[in-house]
Enzyme design. Structure first.
Site, mmCIF file in Angstrom:
data_model
loop_
_atom_site.group_PDB
_atom_site.id
_atom_site.type_symbol
_atom_site.label_atom_id
_atom_site.label_comp_id
_atom_site.label_asym_id
_atom_site.label_seq_id
_atom_site.Cartn_x
_atom_site.Cartn_y
_atom_site.Cartn_z
ATOM 1 N N ASN A 96 67.483 24.623 49.891
ATOM 2 C CA ASN A 96 66.293 25.435 50.190
ATOM 3 C C ASN A 96 66.655 26.906 50.351
ATOM 4 O O ASN A 96 66.458 27.519 51.396
ATOM 5 C CB ASN A 96 65.567 24.914 51.429
ATOM 6 C CG ASN A 96 66.423 24.935 52.677
ATOM 7 O OD1 ASN A 96 67.653 24.842 52.608
ATOM 8 N ND2 ASN A 96 65.787 25.037 53.832
ATOM 9 N N ASP A 306 70.351 17.907 60.973
ATOM 10 C CA ASP A 306 69.197 18.485 60.264
ATOM 11 C C ASP A 306 69.045 19.952 60.649
ATOM 12 O O ASP A 306 67.941 20.451 60.884
ATOM 13 C CB ASP A 306 67.916 17.710 60.555
ATOM 14 C CG ASP A 306 66.844 17.917 59.484
ATOM 15 O OD1 ASP A 306 67.203 18.355 58.374
ATOM 16 O OD2 ASP A 306 65.661 17.655 59.761
ATOM 17 N N GLY A 325 61.285 22.982 61.930
ATOM 18 C CA GLY A 325 62.737 23.014 61.905
ATOM 19 C C GLY A 325 63.375 23.399 63.225
ATOM 20 O O GLY A 325 62.789 24.108 64.040
#
Length: 416
Positions: A96, A306, A325
């Protein structure tokens, strides 16, 4: 790099020295001697730390660093520094970026930025061009350049035929395909778990059904096509059950869970704190219990931080508009170590290597030194000053953690 580690307790079930306290002599990046008391005859640097424990180097199967394109969130250089300070010797970097990492040259660029570092960076190439979920990217070329898997980060594959083709194509060169477990049409505009908590807060919810439908669909496609499928960051009871049954059928599937989904529930959102806005969302205690059971019985193959740095201007806004996030590298060990034994925590932080075909570097004489150094017994409140990442969006801020990290020894380098 030559160094003498003094009185280090070894946590490595594959090592003959497991659960013993030893000195380790490391010369030119290899473990040359392990013994109760090694004399420093060559005047090497000595490392003697309080309650020093060591294990095989830890691996994170999914981190975001932003560069290129989002250096305001994080750079590769500082991201690897944060990874080392958090005990990780190897990390897999998501695609990303801007531009999206979807070509051979993109993979080469990222790897070049990570050269000569104690932490090994392994790129995950985008599955589709520009991660738009329409046309497959240059998978084979990226594999040859060093990509270890293919994933459009947090973007569900809406077209089932695209996943079918991806699995069939990647199977020709043993490629690993990721599929994010969310059915967008069911999830809709949900910003947290659909439950009594979302109703009381007046926030749109994403039900467990959105994840379960996608996982079930993907497993049916995998059964038809063959190939290798990885389902990242599952979060629901239903997903655990579906993947458990798929493994009983011997399907070539693996999965991971984000560490925060093992410890926290949607009740954390009662104050509308956007630090807790993550994807997949925090679920219920029943889901947490199912995930822990899945980790214990091997249904869930690995954990991931993550790690996703987000700038403050994208977090300090109304909940509906905040970005998804959280960072997670710095808290990975301390969080896991609060609910699992240290041995189980280390297993969870290293087990992902098997799926990606990485060497585990057992702690024995003659082996390359790839080590994480830590103290499993310290208890502390996690504060912002402990964050090495450029962005500070941690959902573990002000939480009590157990276990601190000293650093790593890897790639013939020391980061302590």
């Amino acid at each position: 790099m030559n160094v003498l580690l003094k009185s280090a307790t070894i946590i490595d079930s594959k090592s003959d020295f497991h659960n013993t306290t030893q000195d380790l002599l490391i010369e030119n990046g290899r473990i040359s001697k392990i013994a109760k008391n090694i004399k420093n005859t060559n005047s090497y640097k000595e490392i003697a730390l309080d309650n020093l424990h060591i294990s095989q180097g830890w691996f994170d199967s999914g981190v975001c660093f932003g560069e290129p394109g989002f250096e305001d969130r994080e750079t590769i250089k500082n991201g690897l520094k944060a990874a080392a300070a958090s005990g990780f010797t190897t990390v897999a970097m998501q695609a990303n970026t801007n531009p999206v990492m979807d070509t051979n040259s993109d993979v080469v660029f990222v790897k070049s930025k990570a050269q000569n570092n104690a932490v090994t960076l392994l790129p995950i190439g985008a599955l589709t061009e520009n991660s738009n979920c329409e046309h497959l990217a240059e998978l084979f070329d990226m594999k040859n350049a060093g990509a270890i898997a293919f994933y459009d980060y947090k973007k569900p594959i809406g077209n089932p035929n695209l996943l079918k083709i991806a699995l069939q194509y990647a199977n020709g060169f043993d490629g690993l395909v990721f599929s994010f477990p969310q059915e967008d049409k069911i999830s809709g505009l949900g910003v947290m778990n659909e439950n009594v908590t979302s109703t009381s807060l007046g926030l749109k919810g994403t039900p467990n059904l959105a994840e379960a439908l996608q996982v079930a669909r993907d497993l049916y496609i995998l059964e038809y096509t063959g190939g290798k499928l990885h389902i990242p960051t599952i979060s629901t009871t239903e997903s655990v059950d579906l993947i458990r049954k798929a493994k009983q059928k011997k399907l070539n599937v693996s999965c991971s869970v984000a560490i925060h989904n093992i410890l926290l529930t949607d009740e954390e959102l009662i104050d509308f704190d956007t630090h807790y806005k993550v994807s997949p969302p925090l679920r219920t205690q029943n889901d947490v219990d199912a995930i822990i059971e899945g980790l214990k019985d091997g249904t869930i193959d690995m954990v991931t931080s993550d790690h996703n740095p987000i700038t403050i201007e994208n977090k300090k806004v109304e909940f509906d508009y905040a970005s998804y996030g959280t960072i997670g590298l710095e808290t990975a060990f301390g969080a896991l170590n609060t609910i699992f034994t240290t041995k189980k925590t280390i297993t969870l932080l290293t087990s992902g290597k098997d799926r990606f075909g990485l060497d585990k570097h057992t702690i024995k004489e003659g082996e390359i030194a790839n080590l994480s150094l830590f103290n499993p017994n310290t208890k502390y409140t996690f504060k912002e000053n402990l964050i090495a990442s450029k962005s500070k969006n941690s959902l573990f801020l002000n939480k009590t953690l157990k276990g601190s990290v000293y650093g790593i020894i890897a790639n013939n380098k020391m980061a302590l």
